[in-house]
Design a protein around this motif. Structure first.
Motif, short mmCIF file in Angstrom:
data_model
loop_
_atom_site.label_atom_id
_atom_site.label_comp_id
_atom_site.label_asym_id
_atom_site.label_seq_id
_atom_site.Cartn_x
_atom_site.Cartn_y
_atom_site.Cartn_z
N ILE A 95 79.25 24.11 45.06
CA ILE A 95 78.46 24.56 43.87
C ILE A 95 79.11 25.92 43.15
N GLU B 31 77.16 17.34 41.29
CA GLU B 31 76.09 16.73 40.54
C GLU B 31 75.08 15.63 41.27
N ARG C 95 70.70 17.47 44.67
CA ARG C 95 69.50 17.91 43.65
C ARG C 95 68.33 18.58 44.31
N CYS C 96 68.51 18.69 45.72
CA CYS C 96 67.21 19.23 46.29
C CYS C 96 66.90 20.74 45.89
N ALA C 97 65.93 21.05 46.28
CA ALA C 97 65.26 22.46 45.61
C ALA C 97 66.41 23.29 45.98
N SER D 39 69.32 23.47 43.90
CA SER D 39 69.11 23.72 42.45
C SER D 39 68.80 25.07 42.62
N GLU D 40 68.39 25.79 43.46
CA GLU D 40 68.43 27.29 43.54
C GLU D 40 69.66 28.06 43.28
N LYS E 297 72.35 26.65 42.50
CA LYS E 297 73.01 26.29 41.28
C LYS E 297 72.61 27.52 39.92
N PHE E 298 71.27 27.71 40.11
CA PHE E 298 70.86 28.86 39.27
C PHE E 298 71.30 30.00 39.59
#
Length: 168
Positions: free
Chosen positions: A21, A127, A130-132, A135-136, A138-139
């Motif tokens: 990531i 890509e 996609r889990c939470a 996602s964090e 990635k943010f």
């Protein structure tokens, strides 16, 4: 005596995913200039795993910080565990696994050393994460993008300011 469970931070698949990531979002500038060497990878890996320290780091650099995170008052947010920041063998193992599976490309430049970027296969795998939790991560990685213009020296100086004991 060792406890009979796996520590999530030690899970090889989790660590590989986080590094991928970071490479996906921070591997190069908008113009395609490769930026991710060993030093940056260690710094960014530490910061995305420690959102409270990431917030202080961004604020110190004059970048927009994060709003309060759910980890603000967790044990990991206030701990002084700096071992992952200096664990060179762990990162070497992760990069070896990624390279052997053709998920990263490695380029050598005299001034910067080894630079890492994801292959197309590596990008497609990121890509799919996609889990939470991912996602964090990635943010947090996206929040670090403005720091790509800074030198490793400047990153290290500011990181040292936030990890000084008593500065948490």
């Amino acid at each position: 005596m060792r406890l009979p469970f796996i520590e999530p931070d030690e899970d090889v698949y989790l660590n590989i995913s986080i590094v991928m990531i970071i490479l996906y979002y921070l591997g190069s500038t908008k113009r395609g200039v490769l930026k991710m060497n060993n030093e940056r990878l260690h710094i960014y890996d530490y910061l995305v795993r420690n959102p409270r320290k990431l917030n202080k780091f961004l604020n110190l650099l004059g970048k927009d910080g994060l709003s309060n995170t759910r980890d603000d008052y967790s044990v990991s947010a206030i701990s002084y565990n700096l071992d992952p920041l200096f664990d060179r063998s762990r990162m070497k193992d992760i990069l070896t696994i990624l390279a052997s599976n053709s998920l990263i490309e490695v380029t050598y430049k005299n001034k910067s050393g080894f630079l890492y970027s994801l292959t197309e296969d590596g990008k497609s795998k990121v890509e799919c994460l996609r889990c939470a939790y991912f996602s964090e991560i990635k943010f947090f990685s996206q929040q670090l993008f403005p720091t790509l213009s800074l030198s490793e020296s400047k990153l290290n100086i500011n990181l040292n300011k936030i990890i000084t004991i008593g500065n948490f």
